[in-house]
Design an enzyme around this catalytic site. Sequence first.
Site, PDB file in Angstrom:
ATOM      1  N   CYS A 168      19.922 -41.791  -6.788  1.00  0.00           N
ATOM      2  CA  CYS A 168      21.224 -42.185  -7.345  1.00  0.00           C
ATOM      3  C   CYS A 168      22.230 -41.046  -7.246  1.00  0.00           C
ATOM      4  CB  CYS A 168      21.055 -42.614  -8.801  1.00  0.00           C
ATOM      5  SG  CYS A 168      19.968 -44.059  -8.945  1.00  0.00           S
ATOM      6  N   ASP A 169      23.488 -41.420  -7.200  1.00  0.00           N
ATOM      7  CA  ASP A 169      24.550 -40.427  -7.125  1.00  0.00           C
ATOM      8  C   ASP A 169      25.135 -40.166  -8.513  1.00  0.00           C
ATOM      9  OD1 ASP A 169      26.211 -42.633  -7.602  1.00  0.00           O
ATOM     10  OD2 ASP A 169      26.697 -42.864  -5.485  1.00  0.00           O
ATOM     11  N   ILE A 170      26.205 -39.421  -8.582  1.00  0.00           N
ATOM     12  CA  ILE A 170      26.810 -39.010  -9.848  1.00  0.00           C
ATOM     13  C   ILE A 170      27.273 -40.208 -10.686  1.00  0.00           C
ATOM     14  CG2 ILE A 170      29.176 -38.720  -8.973  1.00  0.00           C
ATOM     15  CD1 ILE A 170      27.502 -36.236 -11.288  1.00  0.00           C
ATOM     16  N   VAL A 224      24.387 -44.909  -9.680  1.00  0.00           N
ATOM     17  CA  VAL A 224      23.944 -46.028  -8.847  1.00  0.00           C
ATOM     18  C   VAL A 224      23.285 -45.466  -7.585  1.00  0.00           C
ATOM     19  CG1 VAL A 224      25.719 -47.600  -9.710  1.00  0.00           C
ATOM     20  CG2 VAL A 224      26.177 -46.235  -7.673  1.00  0.00           C
TER      21      VAL A 224
END
Length: 131
Positions: A8-10, A13
């Site tokens: 997941c990213d910042i 998601v």
Amino acid sequence: MKVRDYECDIQGVVNNANYQHYMEHARHEFWEALGSGFAEMHDQGLDAFVRSVNITYKTALRPGDKFDSCLNCRKDGAKLVFDQGIVREDGTVCAVGVVEAVAVLNGQITRGEHFDALMDIIHNQFPEDAE
């Protein structure tokens, strides 16, 4: 499969590139289930290469989400085309993709003859799904 936190990213998601990884994993598992692993093929001088990928993102996956990476395949000329989907366990479609692959034998692109044999195996193993 299950989303891992590091995918997941910042924003919390799944990073878009990971959907392609999920689809790639499904194609490799499918290929092996048909008795035609990529390493074995390579040792025989035959390689399948992705020609193009087109992914449409619908709904984001989040950490811990469980999902299926699904596929159907069909032959289109010399290409093997995979229609793929990432579907969360509640049935929500998160991404759909079309991946085209070509076969290269001893460094030369083929007319897809190996894919004909593969499609025969698919139709014999999954006759209810045959077109």
